[in-house]
Every structure is written in structure tokens, then in C-alpha cells.
Design a protein around this motif. Structure first.
Motif, PDB file in Angstrom:
ATOM      1  N   PHE A   1      -4.179  -3.823  -6.400  1.00 15.07           N
ATOM      2  CA  PHE A   1      -4.797  -3.111  -5.287  1.00 15.07           C
ATOM      3  C   PHE A   1      -5.908  -3.938  -4.644  1.00 15.07           C
ATOM      4  CE2 PHE A   1      -3.772   0.107  -8.622  1.00 15.07           C
ATOM      5  CZ  PHE A   1      -2.609   0.575  -8.032  1.00 15.07           C
ATOM      6  N   ASP A   2      -5.708  -5.282  -4.591  1.00  8.27           N
ATOM      7  CA  ASP A   2      -6.772  -6.124  -4.060  1.00  8.27           C
ATOM      8  C   ASP A   2      -6.831  -6.097  -2.541  1.00  8.27           C
ATOM      9  OD1 ASP A   2      -4.306  -7.392  -4.092  1.00  8.27           O
ATOM     10  OD2 ASP A   2      -5.179  -9.398  -4.105  1.00  8.27           O
ATOM     11  N   ARG A   3      -5.743  -5.687  -1.870  1.00 12.44           N
ATOM     12  CA  ARG A   3      -5.764  -5.632  -0.415  1.00 12.44           C
ATOM     13  C   ARG A   3      -5.126  -4.331   0.066  1.00 12.44           C
ATOM     14  NH1 ARG A   3      -2.837  -9.850   2.560  1.00 12.44           N
ATOM     15  NH2 ARG A   3      -3.972  -8.972   4.292  1.00 12.44           N
ATOM     16  N   PRO A   4      -5.686  -3.206  -0.305  1.00 12.92           N
ATOM     17  CA  PRO A   4      -5.081  -1.950   0.136  1.00 12.92           C
ATOM     18  C   PRO A   4      -5.325  -1.704   1.616  1.00 12.92           C
ATOM     19  CG  PRO A   4      -7.155  -1.523  -0.949  1.00 12.92           C
ATOM     20  CD  PRO A   4      -6.904  -2.996  -1.085  1.00 12.92           C
ATOM     21  N   GLY A   5      -4.513  -0.837   2.202  1.00 12.98           N
ATOM     22  CA  GLY A   5      -4.777  -0.409   3.560  1.00 12.98           C
ATOM     23  C   GLY A   5      -5.939   0.566   3.585  1.00 12.98           C
ATOM     24  N   ASP A   6      -6.312   1.012   4.793  1.00 16.41           N
ATOM     25  CA  ASP A   6      -7.408   1.964   4.908  1.00 16.41           C
ATOM     26  C   ASP A   6      -6.851   3.363   5.162  1.00 16.41           C
ATOM     27  OD1 ASP A   6      -6.506   1.823   7.497  1.00 16.41           O
ATOM     28  OD2 ASP A   6      -8.247   0.760   8.266  1.00 16.41           O
ATOM     29  N   VAL A   7      -7.746   4.325   5.260  1.00 14.31           N
ATOM     30  CA  VAL A   7      -7.323   5.713   5.438  1.00 14.31           C
ATOM     31  C   VAL A   7      -6.493   5.863   6.714  1.00 14.31           C
ATOM     32  CG1 VAL A   7      -8.121   8.069   5.864  1.00 14.31           C
ATOM     33  CG2 VAL A   7      -9.247   6.673   4.140  1.00 14.31           C
ATOM     34  N   ALA A   8      -6.937   5.232   7.788  1.00 12.38           N
ATOM     35  CA  ALA A   8      -6.229   5.358   9.057  1.00 12.38           C
ATOM     36  C   ALA A   8      -4.786   4.872   8.938  1.00 12.38           C
ATOM     37  CB  ALA A   8      -6.961   4.577  10.150  1.00 12.38           C
ATOM     38  N   THR A   9      -4.572   3.772   8.208  1.00 17.82           N
ATOM     39  CA  THR A   9      -3.221   3.244   8.036  1.00 17.82           C
ATOM     40  C   THR A   9      -2.369   4.197   7.206  1.00 17.82           C
ATOM     41  OG1 THR A   9      -4.117   0.999   8.107  1.00 17.82           O
ATOM     42  CG2 THR A   9      -1.871   1.247   7.305  1.00 17.82           C
ATOM     43  N   VAL A  10      -2.943   4.740   6.134  1.00 17.88           N
ATOM     44  CA  VAL A  10      -2.215   5.702   5.306  1.00 17.88           C
ATOM     45  C   VAL A  10      -1.779   6.897   6.149  1.00 17.88           C
ATOM     46  CG1 VAL A  10      -2.406   7.302   3.364  1.00 17.88           C
ATOM     47  CG2 VAL A  10      -3.387   5.009   3.179  1.00 17.88           C
ATOM     48  N   LEU A  11      -2.672   7.403   6.979  1.00 16.33           N
ATOM     49  CA  LEU A  11      -2.351   8.570   7.794  1.00 16.33           C
ATOM     50  C   LEU A  11      -1.285   8.243   8.831  1.00 16.33           C
ATOM     51  CD1 LEU A  11      -5.891  10.167   8.322  1.00 16.33           C
ATOM     52  CD2 LEU A  11      -4.160  10.667   6.591  1.00 16.33           C
ATOM     53  N   ARG A  12      -1.337   7.052   9.403  1.00 14.96           N
ATOM     54  CA  ARG A  12      -0.302   6.676  10.374  1.00 14.96           C
ATOM     55  C   ARG A  12       1.064   6.606   9.704  1.00 14.96           C
ATOM     56  NH1 ARG A  12      -4.429   3.457  12.656  1.00 14.96           N
ATOM     57  NH2 ARG A  12      -3.852   1.635  11.425  1.00 14.96           N
ATOM     58  N   VAL A  13       1.102   6.092   8.474  1.00  9.35           N
ATOM     59  CA  VAL A  13       2.368   6.031   7.736  1.00  9.35           C
ATOM     60  C   VAL A  13       2.911   7.436   7.500  1.00  9.35           C
ATOM     61  CG1 VAL A  13       3.396   5.471   5.494  1.00  9.35           C
ATOM     62  CG2 VAL A  13       1.934   3.799   6.636  1.00  9.35           C
ATOM     63  N   LEU A  14       2.060   8.345   7.070  1.00  8.72           N
ATOM     64  CA  LEU A  14       2.504   9.712   6.820  1.00  8.72           C
ATOM     65  C   LEU A  14       2.956  10.401   8.109  1.00  8.72           C
ATOM     66  CD1 LEU A  14      -0.175  10.833   4.215  1.00  8.72           C
ATOM     67  CD2 LEU A  14       2.260  10.432   3.798  1.00  8.72           C
ATOM     68  N   TYR A  15       2.273  10.111   9.214  1.00  6.51           N
ATOM     69  CA  TYR A  15       2.660  10.718  10.491  1.00  6.51           C
ATOM     70  C   TYR A  15       4.007  10.171  10.964  1.00  6.51           C
ATOM     71  CZ  TYR A  15       1.761  13.095  14.937  1.00  6.51           C
ATOM     72  OH  TYR A  15       1.829  13.929  16.025  1.00  6.51           O
ATOM     73  N   LEU A  16       4.263   8.887  10.692  1.00  5.47           N
ATOM     74  CA  LEU A  16       5.578   8.321  11.007  1.00  5.47           C
ATOM     75  C   LEU A  16       6.667   9.045  10.220  1.00  5.47           C
ATOM     76  CD1 LEU A  16       4.831   4.479  11.059  1.00  5.47           C
ATOM     77  CD2 LEU A  16       5.572   5.861  13.003  1.00  5.47           C
ATOM     78  N   VAL A  17       6.410   9.315   8.959  1.00  4.98           N
ATOM     79  CA  VAL A  17       7.381  10.053   8.146  1.00  4.98           C
ATOM     80  C   VAL A  17       7.613  11.434   8.750  1.00  4.98           C
ATOM     81  CG1 VAL A  17       7.853  11.049   5.879  1.00  4.98           C
ATOM     82  CG2 VAL A  17       6.748   8.820   6.033  1.00  4.98           C
ATOM     83  N   PHE A  18       6.544  12.130   9.101  1.00  4.12           N
ATOM     84  CA  PHE A  18       6.655  13.487   9.640  1.00  4.12           C
ATOM     85  C   PHE A  18       7.478  13.512  10.918  1.00  4.12           C
ATOM     86  CE2 PHE A  18       5.060  16.883  12.416  1.00  4.12           C
ATOM     87  CZ  PHE A  18       5.252  17.991  11.593  1.00  4.12           C
ATOM     88  N   ASN A  19       7.260  12.541  11.782  1.00  6.15           N
ATOM     89  CA  ASN A  19       7.936  12.554  13.079  1.00  6.15           C
ATOM     90  C   ASN A  19       9.421  12.224  12.995  1.00  6.15           C
ATOM     91  OD1 ASN A  19       5.825  13.355  14.767  1.00  6.15           O
ATOM     92  ND2 ASN A  19       4.965  11.307  14.800  1.00  6.15           N
ATOM     93  N   GLU A  20       9.891  11.763  11.834  1.00  7.52           N
ATOM     94  CA  GLU A  20      11.315  11.536  11.668  1.00  7.52           C
ATOM     95  C   GLU A  20      12.074  12.855  11.547  1.00  7.52           C
ATOM     96  OE1 GLU A  20      13.197   8.875  11.891  1.00  7.52           O
ATOM     97  OE2 GLU A  20      11.430   7.723  12.438  1.00  7.52           O
TER      98      GLU A  20
END
Length: 405
Positions: free
Chosen positions: A177-196
Motif C-alpha cells: 500500500f505504498d502508493r494508494p489512491g485517494d478518497v476522490a479516486t476511490v469514489l470515482r471508481v465506485l461511481y463508475l461501477v454504479f453507472n454500469e
């Protein structure tokens, strides 16, 4: 076999293996093997509390951790390229209750790794955090299973990483976990899943809501709450979005009696709590717009003036051309089609769905000829069959009106 239980345990089991020293890719493979073994040996009984031998599995999570760790160690022994980790073989923990530490949040952020493309981040999240199989993910995205397997494999290699420690003296642990994404990136990923939405045998909208609930339970962040509220408010309208023949039903024409009021009430309550913290973000602003739509008993009673104000906040937060495009429609509803067309005029006409919005605004302004032409053009550019058919019908409707005496 309780599939939901297995999927809910997947991230914490994976996190435990990584914390013990397994790199992400190898740990994920071992967890998938353990899940397959659980499906094979646990009974078909709805309760997951007993094994095929009739002995209770008092700790399903511990059972999965034990099996997954042994599979990882077996793979480690067999892989001569990983001899540097052979000392892990003698460190197998004794069977018993596993740590209560939940690494799910770490996995969310790792799956939003900065080096991953959005499509790879979505696939890895569904696999590692959601517990879906490669086949299920492939079916949901309408791609061959082999293609999805390659995508997930590349993503796992990316987040596992490799190299040496900063002082150059020893190999660096992989997948730490040395280069994790940030909260905004996590939320964008989840929103992409939702919109499918829904395809294959997995309802991705419902899966995205489940994962976002899980994230909201793990992290106290107003934008996480904002995204969850937005999902719930949109999902509440789902039963009314399509007619029995599968055709799209625009928001203004939907039967609001079919909206899920329980989801709406929950979404509004979550949103109000988030807004009270006075740390406004884009998902909270979008949820506020959705809540105003949900609050209106009829389309005519929608508070368009307040919706425009929320779009102004959203423009300030994102400066997104797509947001400005949607704002033009709201301006039309609040101040008339002339104002809406003026708001549209400053936008690039190559934006997705620009022609559809322009067609609607010109129709509201009384220019049926231009509107019909733009609806037809928008239909040619539509991203899916349902939207294309809807826009084609709009063009045909206006052409019929124009030709009528």
C-alpha cells in the motif's frame, strides 16, 4: 451456500494475507482458491455454519484465512523465483480466531492505485473487494472472460509492485500500500461501477451501493456519504425508468408512485447529515440535485431555481463541461428556453449528448425543425440501443407534428 457471506469476507481475508507478507497478486489468487474450496466443501444449506463433514465452522473468516494462507504457502514453495520468501513457510499461524483488524479500507485505496486505468481499477475493485468472479465481471461488462482475466492480472501486477528498499540493501515488500489512491479516486471508481447498471447475472448498481455502504462504515468522510446518498436517490427511481417494452422513460414522464420512498428517505437523511458538516463536495452537490427531484410530487412542481443554484455550486467545484451542459437544461426550466440556449451557446458542441440537449432546448423554444434534426443527429451518436431508440422516437414525433395540418 451463502454467496453474499463469502463476498463480504473477501476483502478482510485478502487484507490479512497481505499484512502477513504476501504480495497482492499472490494473495488474491490464494483467496480465490479458498473461496472455490468453500463452495466445494461447505454445504448447500443456507447457513454457512457447518462443513461437509457436519462439523460446525464457527469462524468462516478464520477458515478462509487458514485455507488461503496454506494455498499461498504452497504456491510460494512451488515458485523457485520467490525463494526469498521461503522463511514464511515456518511462520504459519496456529489455527484459531483471526485478528479483528479490518483491512477492507486499505484494499479500496489500493484498488484505486494511481497507475491503474479506470477500467482496470473497476475490475480489480469488483474482484478483490466485491468478491465477484472473473466470469461475473466479464459478463457484466460484456467482454470475453479471457479479456477480463488479462485485465485483472495486469492490474494485480501493477499494485503488487517490485523493487528494493530505499537504502538499496534488500528487496522491498510487495503490495504494501505504498502508493494508494485517494478518497476522490476511490469514489470515482465506485461511481463508475454504479453507472454500469445491470447486465449479466450481477446487478452492478446494487453491488456499487453495497460496496459504498461498506466504505461509509469504514471511513467517516462527507463525500463518501454524499456518494452513497446519490446512489440511493438515483436507484430509487430505477423501477420507473423503463416502460414494459424496455424503452426509456424521461424523468418528467416517470410514474413517481413507482419510486422507492424508503431509499429516498434514507438518501435524504444521509445527505442532510453530510451537508451539515459544511465540507461540500461534488457528490454531495449532485445528491442535493437528485433530492430536489425526488422531493417534487410532480415534474411541474420541481424547484428548478434551487436546482440551478446547486448546479452553480457543482460548476464551482468541478468546472466540468458536462455539468455545464446539464445546467443549461435546468436554466431552461427555471428561466425559459432562451436562457437555456444562451447557457448552451458557450459550450463545445462536441460534448457527449450536446445534440440531445440542444434538441430539447430548441423544441421548448418552438423551433421544431431544428429540434427534429438535432434529435436525429443525437440518435446517431447515442452510446446504447435504448437511448438511440428514444432519441429516434423524439425526432419522429416532431417530424409528425411538423407535417400535420
Amino acid at each position: 451456500m451463502n454467496e453474499l457471506l463469502l463476498r463480504s469476507l473477501t476483502p478482510s481475508v485478502l487484507g490479512i494475507l497481505v499484512r502477513r507478507g504476501a504480495d497482492f497478486a499472490a494473495a488474491e489468487d490464494a483467496v480465490q482458491d479458498a473461496l472455490a474450496e468453500a463452495v466445494r466443501v461447505w454445504p448447500a444449506d443456507p447457513s454457512p455454519s457447518s462443513s461437509s463433514g457436519g462439523h460446525p465452522v464457527r469462524d468462516p473468516k478464520g477458515w478462509l484465512v487458514t485455507v488461503a494462507w496454506r494455498r499461498f504457502l504452497d504456491a510460494t514453495r512451488a515458485d523457485t523465483a520467490r525463494r526469498r520468501r521461503e522463511d514464511l513457510v515456518g511462520e504459519e499461524p496456529a489455527p484459531g480466531p483471526v485478528s479483528a483488524v479490518d483491512d477492507t479500507l486499505q484494499l479500496y485505496f489500493l484498488c484505486a492505485h494511481p497507475s491503474l486505468t479506470p477500467s482496470s481499477a473497476v475490475a480489480l475493485t469488483l474482484r478483490a473487494v466485491g468478491g465477484l468472479t472473473t466470469r461475473q465481471i466479464a459478463d457484466a461488462y460484456l467482454v470475453p472472460e479471457a479479456t477480463m482475466a488479462q485485465r485483472i492480472s495486469r492490474a494485480k501486477r501493477t499494485v503488487s509492485g517490485s523493487g528494493v528498499s530505499p537504502d538499496g540493501t534488500k528487496p522491498r515488500a510487495r503490495g504494501r500500500f505504498d502508493r494508494p489512491g485517494d478518497v476522490a479516486t476511490v469514489l470515482r471508481v465506485l461511481y463508475l461501477v454504479f453507472n454500469e447498471g445491470y447486465s449479466g447475472d450481477v446487478d452492478l448498481a446494487a453491488e456499487a451501493i453495497r460496496l459504498t455502504r461498506q466504505l461509509a462504515a469504514a471511513i467517516d468522510h462527507p463525500e463518501v456519504a454524499g456518494l452513497l446518498a446519490l446512489m440511493l436517490l438515483h436507484h430509487a427511481r430505477r423501477p420507473a425508468r423503463t416502460a414494459p417494452d424496455g424503452s426509456l422513460v424521461p424523468l418528467a414522464e416517470q410514474d413517481r408512485g413507482r419510486w422507492d420512498t424508503v431509499l429516498i428517505d434514507e438518501g435524504v437523511e444521509i445527505l442532510q447529515t453530510a451537508l451539515a458538516r459544511d465540507r461540500l463536495g461534488e457528490f454531495q452537490a449532485q445528491a442535493a440535485i437528485a433530492a430536489l427531484h425526488a422531493d417534487a410530487p410532480t415534474a411541474e412542481e420541481t424547484d428548478w431555481v434551487q436546482i440551478v443554484e446547486w448546479y452553480d455550486e457543482l460548476v464551482r467545484l468541478t468546472d466540468s463541461p458536462v455539468v455545464r451542459l446539464n445546467r443549461a437544461v435546468a436554466v431552461c426550466q427555471a428561466d425559459g428556453p432562451g436562457a437555456g440556449l444562451a447557457a448552451l451557446a458557450v459550450l463545445d458542441d462536441s460534448l457527449p449528448r450536446h445534440d440531445a440537449v440542444a434538441a430539447y432546448l430548441h423544441e421548448r423554444d418552438g423551433d421544431l425543425t431544428t429540434a427534429a434534426r438535432l434529435y436525429a443527429e443525437a440518435a446517431r451518436k447515442a452510446p446504447d440501443l435504448a437511448e438511440r431508440d428514444h432519441l429516434t422516437r423524439q425526432a419522429a414525433r416532431l417530424n409528425t407534428r411538423r407535417s400535420s395540418p
